[in-house]
Design an enzyme around this catalytic site. Structure first.
Site, PDB file in Angstrom:
ATOM      1  N   THR A  18     -10.546   7.604   1.374  1.00 58.68           N
ATOM      2  CA  THR A  18     -10.968   6.395   0.660  1.00 58.68           C
ATOM      3  C   THR A  18     -11.817   5.505   1.565  1.00 58.68           C
ATOM      4  O   THR A  18     -12.748   4.841   1.121  1.00 58.68           O
ATOM      5  CB  THR A  18      -9.729   5.587   0.192  1.00 58.68           C
ATOM      6  OG1 THR A  18      -8.776   6.481  -0.372  1.00 58.68           O
ATOM      7  CG2 THR A  18     -10.100   4.550  -0.833  1.00 58.68           C
ATOM      8  N   SER A 113      -7.379   0.486   9.554  1.00 58.53           N
ATOM      9  CA  SER A 113      -6.943  -0.652   8.747  1.00 58.53           C
ATOM     10  C   SER A 113      -5.534  -1.108   9.104  1.00 58.53           C
ATOM     11  O   SER A 113      -5.260  -1.403  10.256  1.00 58.53           O
ATOM     12  CB  SER A 113      -7.068  -0.292   7.274  1.00 58.53           C
ATOM     13  OG  SER A 113      -6.904  -1.440   6.497  1.00 58.53           O
ATOM     14  N   HIS A 114      -4.645  -1.060   8.116  1.00 58.86           N
ATOM     15  CA  HIS A 114      -3.283  -1.588   8.309  1.00 58.86           C
ATOM     16  C   HIS A 114      -2.332  -0.548   8.901  1.00 58.86           C
ATOM     17  O   HIS A 114      -1.178  -0.860   9.141  1.00 58.86           O
ATOM     18  CB  HIS A 114      -2.750  -2.031   6.957  1.00 58.86           C
ATOM     19  CG  HIS A 114      -2.870  -0.930   5.960  1.00 58.86           C
ATOM     20  ND1 HIS A 114      -4.071  -0.651   5.345  1.00 58.86           N
ATOM     21  CD2 HIS A 114      -2.011  -0.006   5.545  1.00 58.86           C
ATOM     22  CE1 HIS A 114      -3.916   0.393   4.570  1.00 58.86           C
ATOM     23  NE2 HIS A 114      -2.676   0.809   4.674  1.00 58.86           N
ATOM     24  N   LYS A 126     -15.457   5.191  10.420  1.00 56.44           N
ATOM     25  CA  LYS A 126     -16.271   5.334   9.210  1.00 56.44           C
ATOM     26  C   LYS A 126     -17.684   4.855   9.471  1.00 56.44           C
ATOM     27  O   LYS A 126     -17.940   4.081  10.399  1.00 56.44           O
ATOM     28  CB  LYS A 126     -15.658   4.608   8.026  1.00 56.44           C
ATOM     29  CG  LYS A 126     -15.715   3.116   8.096  1.00 56.44           C
ATOM     30  CD  LYS A 126     -15.268   2.545   6.749  1.00 56.44           C
ATOM     31  CE  LYS A 126     -15.224   1.043   6.807  1.00 56.44           C
ATOM     32  NZ  LYS A 126     -14.855   0.435   5.549  1.00 56.44           N
ATOM     33  N   ASP A 277      -5.052  -8.001   7.442  1.00 56.52           N
ATOM     34  CA  ASP A 277      -4.576  -6.693   7.910  1.00 56.52           C
ATOM     35  C   ASP A 277      -5.212  -6.313   9.249  1.00 56.52           C
ATOM     36  O   ASP A 277      -5.898  -7.122   9.882  1.00 56.52           O
ATOM     37  CB  ASP A 277      -4.830  -5.611   6.854  1.00 56.52           C
ATOM     38  CG  ASP A 277      -6.297  -5.272   6.709  1.00 56.52           C
ATOM     39  OD1 ASP A 277      -7.134  -6.148   6.974  1.00 56.52           O
ATOM     40  OD2 ASP A 277      -6.621  -4.124   6.325  1.00 56.52           O
ATOM     41  N   ASP A 279      -7.783  -4.582  10.257  1.00 59.04           N
ATOM     42  CA  ASP A 279      -9.224  -4.715  10.483  1.00 59.04           C
ATOM     43  C   ASP A 279      -9.827  -5.933   9.784  1.00 59.04           C
ATOM     44  O   ASP A 279     -11.057  -6.066   9.717  1.00 59.04           O
ATOM     45  CB  ASP A 279      -9.955  -3.434  10.064  1.00 59.04           C
ATOM     46  CG  ASP A 279      -9.769  -3.106   8.594  1.00 59.04           C
ATOM     47  OD1 ASP A 279      -8.710  -3.444   8.031  1.00 59.04           O
ATOM     48  OD2 ASP A 279     -10.679  -2.501   7.992  1.00 59.04           O
ATOM     49  N   ASP A 281      -9.930  -6.972   6.630  1.00 58.99           N
ATOM     50  CA  ASP A 281     -10.583  -6.978   5.316  1.00 58.99           C
ATOM     51  C   ASP A 281      -9.626  -7.258   4.158  1.00 58.99           C
ATOM     52  O   ASP A 281     -10.065  -7.485   3.041  1.00 58.99           O
ATOM     53  CB  ASP A 281     -11.389  -5.686   5.078  1.00 58.99           C
ATOM     54  CG  ASP A 281     -10.555  -4.433   5.174  1.00 58.99           C
ATOM     55  OD1 ASP A 281      -9.341  -4.530   5.437  1.00 58.99           O
ATOM     56  OD2 ASP A 281     -11.125  -3.326   4.995  1.00 58.99           O
ATOM     57  N   ARG A 282      -8.322  -7.268   4.432  1.00 63.67           N
ATOM     58  CA  ARG A 282      -7.375  -7.566   3.346  1.00 63.67           C
ATOM     59  C   ARG A 282      -6.825  -8.978   3.469  1.00 63.67           C
ATOM     60  O   ARG A 282      -6.899  -9.580   4.531  1.00 63.67           O
ATOM     61  CB  ARG A 282      -6.183  -6.604   3.405  1.00 63.67           C
ATOM     62  CG  ARG A 282      -6.583  -5.177   3.188  1.00 63.67           C
ATOM     63  CD  ARG A 282      -5.343  -4.314   3.020  1.00 63.67           C
ATOM     64  NE  ARG A 282      -5.756  -2.937   2.820  1.00 63.67           N
ATOM     65  CZ  ARG A 282      -4.985  -2.000   2.283  1.00 63.67           C
ATOM     66  NH1 ARG A 282      -3.759  -2.296   1.915  1.00 63.67           N
ATOM     67  NH2 ARG A 282      -5.447  -0.775   2.123  1.00 63.67           N
ATOM     68  N   THR A 344     -11.156   3.498  -6.908  1.00 61.83           N
ATOM     69  CA  THR A 344     -10.578   2.831  -5.741  1.00 61.83           C
ATOM     70  C   THR A 344     -11.461   3.012  -4.506  1.00 61.83           C
ATOM     71  O   THR A 344     -11.987   4.095  -4.267  1.00 61.83           O
ATOM     72  CB  THR A 344      -9.180   3.427  -5.487  1.00 61.83           C
ATOM     73  OG1 THR A 344      -8.362   3.095  -6.609  1.00 61.83           O
ATOM     74  CG2 THR A 344      -8.558   2.866  -4.228  1.00 61.83           C
ATOM     75  N   GLU A 363      -9.764  -5.519  -5.410  1.00 62.50           N
ATOM     76  CA  GLU A 363      -8.826  -4.433  -5.655  1.00 62.50           C
ATOM     77  C   GLU A 363      -7.409  -4.996  -5.630  1.00 62.50           C
ATOM     78  O   GLU A 363      -7.138  -5.987  -4.940  1.00 62.50           O
ATOM     79  CB  GLU A 363      -8.956  -3.367  -4.570  1.00 62.50           C
ATOM     80  CG  GLU A 363     -10.293  -2.677  -4.537  1.00 62.50           C
ATOM     81  CD  GLU A 363     -10.254  -1.472  -3.595  1.00 62.50           C
ATOM     82  OE1 GLU A 363     -10.062  -0.359  -4.084  1.00 62.50           O
ATOM     83  OE2 GLU A 363     -10.401  -1.671  -2.379  1.00 62.50           O
ATOM     84  N   GLU A 364      -6.516  -4.280  -6.304  1.00 61.45           N
ATOM     85  CA  GLU A 364      -5.112  -4.700  -6.315  1.00 61.45           C
ATOM     86  C   GLU A 364      -4.475  -4.611  -4.941  1.00 61.45           C
ATOM     87  O   GLU A 364      -3.424  -5.196  -4.696  1.00 61.45           O
ATOM     88  CB  GLU A 364      -4.315  -3.880  -7.334  1.00 61.45           C
ATOM     89  CG  GLU A 364      -4.478  -2.356  -7.280  1.00 61.45           C
ATOM     90  CD  GLU A 364      -4.068  -1.693  -5.999  1.00 61.45           C
ATOM     91  OE1 GLU A 364      -2.999  -2.061  -5.466  1.00 61.45           O
ATOM     92  OE2 GLU A 364      -4.815  -0.823  -5.501  1.00 61.45           O
ATOM     93  N   SER A 365      -5.096  -3.857  -4.038  1.00 64.84           N
ATOM     94  CA  SER A 365      -4.513  -3.581  -2.726  1.00 64.84           C
ATOM     95  C   SER A 365      -4.844  -4.685  -1.723  1.00 64.84           C
ATOM     96  O   SER A 365      -5.163  -4.402  -0.581  1.00 64.84           O
ATOM     97  CB  SER A 365      -5.022  -2.243  -2.224  1.00 64.84           C
ATOM     98  OG  SER A 365      -6.446  -2.220  -2.242  1.00 64.84           O
ATOM     99  N   LYS A 376     -14.678  -5.724   1.749  1.00 60.29           N
ATOM    100  CA  LYS A 376     -13.749  -6.775   1.370  1.00 60.29           C
ATOM    101  C   LYS A 376     -13.513  -7.651   2.588  1.00 60.29           C
ATOM    102  O   LYS A 376     -13.796  -7.237   3.716  1.00 60.29           O
ATOM    103  CB  LYS A 376     -12.453  -6.207   0.815  1.00 60.29           C
ATOM    104  CG  LYS A 376     -11.740  -5.189   1.697  1.00 60.29           C
ATOM    105  CD  LYS A 376     -10.583  -4.585   0.908  1.00 60.29           C
ATOM    106  CE  LYS A 376      -9.766  -3.620   1.735  1.00 60.29           C
ATOM    107  NZ  LYS A 376     -10.276  -2.245   1.644  1.00 60.29           N
TER     108      LYS A 376
HETATM  109  C1  VG1 Z   1      -6.086   2.074   0.005  1.00 61.49           C
HETATM  110  C2  VG1 Z   1      -6.172   1.106  -1.164  1.00 61.49           C
HETATM  111  C3  VG1 Z   1      -7.620   0.917  -1.555  1.00 61.49           C
HETATM  112  C4  VG1 Z   1      -8.426   0.450  -0.347  1.00 61.49           C
HETATM  113  C5  VG1 Z   1      -8.249   1.433   0.805  1.00 61.49           C
HETATM  114  C6  VG1 Z   1      -8.919   0.975   2.076  1.00 61.49           C
HETATM  115  O1  VG1 Z   1      -6.591   3.333  -0.386  1.00 61.49           O
HETATM  116  O2  VG1 Z   1      -5.401   1.554  -2.253  1.00 61.49           O
HETATM  117  O3  VG1 Z   1      -7.690   0.010  -2.618  1.00 61.49           O
HETATM  118  O4  VG1 Z   1      -9.789   0.351  -0.658  1.00 61.49           O
HETATM  119  O5  VG1 Z   1      -6.866   1.592   1.093  1.00 61.49           O
HETATM  120  O6  VG1 Z   1      -8.439  -0.269   2.482  1.00 61.49           O
HETATM  121  P1  VG1 Z   1      -5.639   4.549  -0.839  1.00 61.49           P
HETATM  122  O7  VG1 Z   1      -6.554   5.694  -1.078  1.00 61.49           O
HETATM  123  O8  VG1 Z   1      -4.645   4.735   0.260  1.00 61.49           O
HETATM  124  O9  VG1 Z   1      -4.943   4.076  -2.079  1.00 61.49           O
HETATM  125  V1  VG1 Z   1      -8.481  -0.692   4.096  1.00 61.49           V
HETATM  126  O10 VG1 Z   1      -7.913  -2.204   4.248  1.00 61.49           O
HETATM  127  O11 VG1 Z   1      -7.897   0.603   4.757  1.00 61.49           O
HETATM  128  O12 VG1 Z   1     -10.054  -0.513   4.656  1.00 61.49           O
HETATM  129 CO    CO Z   2      -8.251  -2.927   6.043  1.00 61.16          CO
END
Ligand code: VG1
Ligand code: CO
Length: 543
Positions: A18, A113-114, A126, A277, A279, A281-282, A344, A363-365, A376
C-alpha cells in the site's frame, strides 16, 4: 567519479505494498537487498540530466545507513544533486513538500510508518514522483518487475557524507545538500493557517497535549506548536526522536496511543489532544473525554474548511478511500461539490489533486490531507482542528455533535486481526467471494444484504484500473461491511473489517460505536466464518 558495478541476483519479495516496500530490518540488511530495490527504482525512471533527488526518512533504525547507500547510488545513476534532511530526517509530508517546493525529480522516503522500529523490527522505502506523491501503481509495478530481473547495481565510490551538518558538499559534479528538515514545512503551515488566531486561542487558557510518540513529528511539533504558536513545553509529550521510537508502536489510535488517551480521559484533562505516527502523516484528534473518528474528522474539516485561510475560496471536491465512512459524502452533497471514492492508499489521490478535482482527501486510517502536498499530513490535520476551534470558539465535542445533528452520523469502526497466517486470511477472503451469488437478499435481523462485490476503481484522470481493492457487503439500509487484507504488514496477514451504519437521528443513538454496531459485528463474523477459521476470539486492534 568512479562507479562500481556489482553483479546481483533478484529477490522475489520486493513487491511494493500500500505504501512502498516494508520488511523487517533484517531482510533489508541482507547483502544487495536495499541496493537491488533502489536500482530497480532508478532503472524504472527516465532520469533527466541535472536531476535532483530528495531523500529523508522517519529516523528509525537503519535510516542513516540506508541514506548513505542511496546517496552513492543516486550519484552513480545520473542524479546531479541529492537534497537530504539534516540527520536523515524528513517526515513524509515534509518530504512531499520539499519535492514540490524545490521541484526535484522525485524523492525516496525511508519509513515503515507506524510499525515498530529497531534492529528486530521494520524498515521501509518508497519512491515519490515529481508531484510529491507516492508513485502510482504503474510505476510501483514496473519497479517490482525490474526487481525480478535485476542483474547488477551501480554505486559511486564516494566517502560517507556527513548528513548531520547543514550545508552543501560538492563531490565533483555531484552535490549533496543537507537542509533543515523542519523550516520549509513550518513556513508552509504558516501560509495555510491563521496562526494569529491559534496563538490567541492558546493564550486564552485553552490547553492542548500533543504526543509525538517518540517518532519523526517531534521536531516539527516543537517548531510549530511551541516556537511559532506559543504552546508551553508541557503541552508536548514524547517529542524526542529515537531510533527505536522509544520501543513503542507509533500508531495514533485508541490502542497504541493509550498514554495520550489516558490523559484526555483523565481528571483535569486538557481541551484538545492529538498524536501523529512514525513518519508524521497520520493524526488522531481527541477532545476532553472525546474521540473523533478519522472519517468524521475529514467530514468536519470539509464542512468548516472556509474558516481556514488556505481554503477560504471553498473546495474543488473531496475524496475518500473506499473503506472510509460516507460522512464526507454528505458534506460534499450539501456543498454541491464532487466526492470521489478511491482504493486504500494515498497514491490514488494524487491524480485527482493534480487535475484540480479535489482539495481535501482522507482515509479512515487516521490520514487526512489536502492539495498543499501529495501525502497525508498529521500536523496539518492538527492545525486544521486548532484553526476551526479558534474560529468557532467551541469544544471538540460540541463541534462534532453539532456536525452530527446537521448531517446525521455515520457510526463507524474498524476491527483488525493482525498476524494471522497468510493462508488462513486468504481462505476467509475466498470464502467471502464464494458467497457473492448467495448473500444478496439474505436478511440478518433488520439488515438485508443488497449487493456484494470486490471494489475496483477506474482513475477518472488517466483511466487506469485497479482491481481487488476490498470486498464490500452493502445492506439495503445503507449500512455496510468491508473486508480487506492489509498491504503494509510484515508478519503474516492482517485482516481488516470495516463497519459502518448510518444514523440520521443522533439523539436516538448510543455514543459508543461498538455498542451501536454490535449487530453488524456479529453479521461480519458470521458471514466470514472468521472465528472458526482463525481461532481468534477478538480483534487485535479496534479503532
Ligand atoms: C494502511 C492503511 C491505509 C494507509 C496505509 C499507509 O494500509 O489502511 O489507509 O494508506 O496504511 O499509511 P493497509 O494496506 O495496511 O490497510 V502510512 O501512515 O503507513 O504511510
Ligand atoms: Co504513516
Amino acid at each position: 567519479m568512479k562507479i562500481i558495478t556489482t553483479p546481483t541476483q533478484p529477490f522475489s519479495d520486493q513487491k511494493p505494498g500500500t505504501s512502498g516496500l516494508r520488511k523487517k530490518v533484517k531482510v533489508f540488511q541482507q547483502p544487495h537487498y536495499l541496493e537491488n530495490f533502489v536500482q530497480s527504482i532508478f532503472d524504472t525512471l527516465d532520469i533527466s540530466a541535472g536531476a535532483t533527488l530528495t531523500v529523508g526518512g522517519d529516523g528509525r533504525f537503519y535510516n542513516a545507513q540506508a541514506i548513505q547507500t542511496i546517496i552513492k547510488m543516486a550519484a552513480a545513476n545520473g542524479f546531479a544533486r541529492v537534497i537530504v534532511g539534516q540527520g536523515g530526517i524528513l517526515s513524509t509530508p515534509a518530504a512531499s513538500h520539499i519535492i514540490r517546493k524545490y521541484q526535484t525529480f522525485g524523492g525516496i522516503i525511508l519509513s515503515a510508518s507506524h510499525n515498530p522500529a529497531g534492529p528486530e523490527e521494520d524498515f521501509g522505502i518508497k519512491y515519490n514522483s515529481a508531484n510529491g506523491g507516492p508513485a502510482p501503481e504503474k510505476i510501483t509495478e514496473a519497479i517490482f518487475a525490474k526487481s525480478k530481473t535485476i542483474t547488477q547495481y551501480k554505486v559511486a565510490d564516494l566517502p560517507s557524507i556527513n548528513i548531520n551538518a547543514i550545508g552543501e558538499t560538492d563531490l565533483g559534479g555531484f552535490t549533496v545538500q543537507v537542509i533543515n528538515p523542519v523550516a520549509d514545512y513550518a513556513d508552509l503551515m504558516a501560509e495555510l493557517f491563521d496562526f494569529d488566531a491559534i496563538r490567541t486561542l492558546l493564550k486564552s487558557g485553552f490547553r492542548l497535549m500533543f504526543d509525538g510518540m517518540h517518532a519523526v513529528t517531534g521536531p516539527y511539533a516543537k517548531e510549530i506548536l511551541m516556537s511559532r504558536l506559543g504552546a508551553p513545553e508541557t503541552s508536548l509529550m514524547n517529542c524526542e526522536v529515537s531510533e527505536t521510537f522509544g520501543g513503542g508502536h507509533p500508531d495514533p489510535n485508541l490502542t497504541y496511543a493509550h498514554e495520550l488517551v489516558d490523559i484526555l480521559y483523565g481528571s483535569d484533562a486538557p481541551d484538545f489532544g492529538a498524536a501523529s505516527d512514525g513518519d508524521g502523516d497520520r493524526n488522531m484528534i481527541l477532545g476532553n473525554h472525546f474521540f473523533v473518528t478519522p472519517s468524521d474528522s475529514l467530514a468536519i474539516i470539509a464542512a468548516n474548511a472556509r474558516l481556514i485561510p488556505a481554503y477560504r475560496q471553498g473546495l474543488a471536491g473531496v475524496a475518500r478511500s473506499m473503506p472510509t465512512s460516507g460522512a464526507v459524502d454528505r458534506v460534499a452533497k450539501k456543498l454541491n461539490i464532487p466526492c470521489y471514492e478511491t482504493p486504500t492508499g494515498w497514491k490514488f489521490f494524487g491524480n485527482l489533486m493534480d487535475a484540480g478535482k479535489v482539495t481535501l482527501c482522507g482515509e479512515e486510517s487516521f490520514g487526512t490531507g489536502s492539495n498543499h502536498v501529495r501525502e497525508k499530513d498529521g500536523l496539518w490535520a492538527v492545525l486544521c482542528w486548532l484553526n476551526i476551534i479558534a474560529a468557532k470558539k467551541q469544544s471538540v465535542e460540541a463541534i462534532v455533535k453539532a456536525h452530527w445533528a446537521e448531517y446525521g452520523r455515520n457510526v463507524y469502526s474498524r476491527h483488525d486481526y493482525e498476524a494471522i497466517p497468510s493462508e488462513t486470511a486468504s481462505g476467509v477472503m475466498q470464502h467471502l467471494k464464494g458467497q457473492f451469488g448467495t448473500l444478496p437478499n439474505q436478511s440478518f435481523g433488520k439488515y438485508t444484504v443488497k449487493t456484494c462485490d470486490d471494489f475496483s476503481y477506474t482513475d477518472p484522470v488517466d483511466g487506469s484500473v485497479s482491481t481487488g481493492q476490498g470486498t464490500r457487503v452493502l445492506f439495503a439500509c445503507g449500512s455496510r461491511i468491508v473486508f480487506r487484507l492489509s498491504g503494509t504488514g510484515t508478519e503474516g496477514a492482517t485482516l481488516r473489517i470495516y463497519l459502518e451504519a448510518f444514523e440520521p437521528d443522533v439523539n436516538n443513538h448510543h455514543l459508543d460505536a461498538q455498542v451501536a454496531l454490535a449487530e453488524m459485528i456479529q453479521i461480519a463474523l458470521e458471514i466470514s466464518e472468521l472465528k472458526q477459521r482463525t481461532g481468534r476470539e477478538k480483534p487485535t486492534v479496534i479503532t
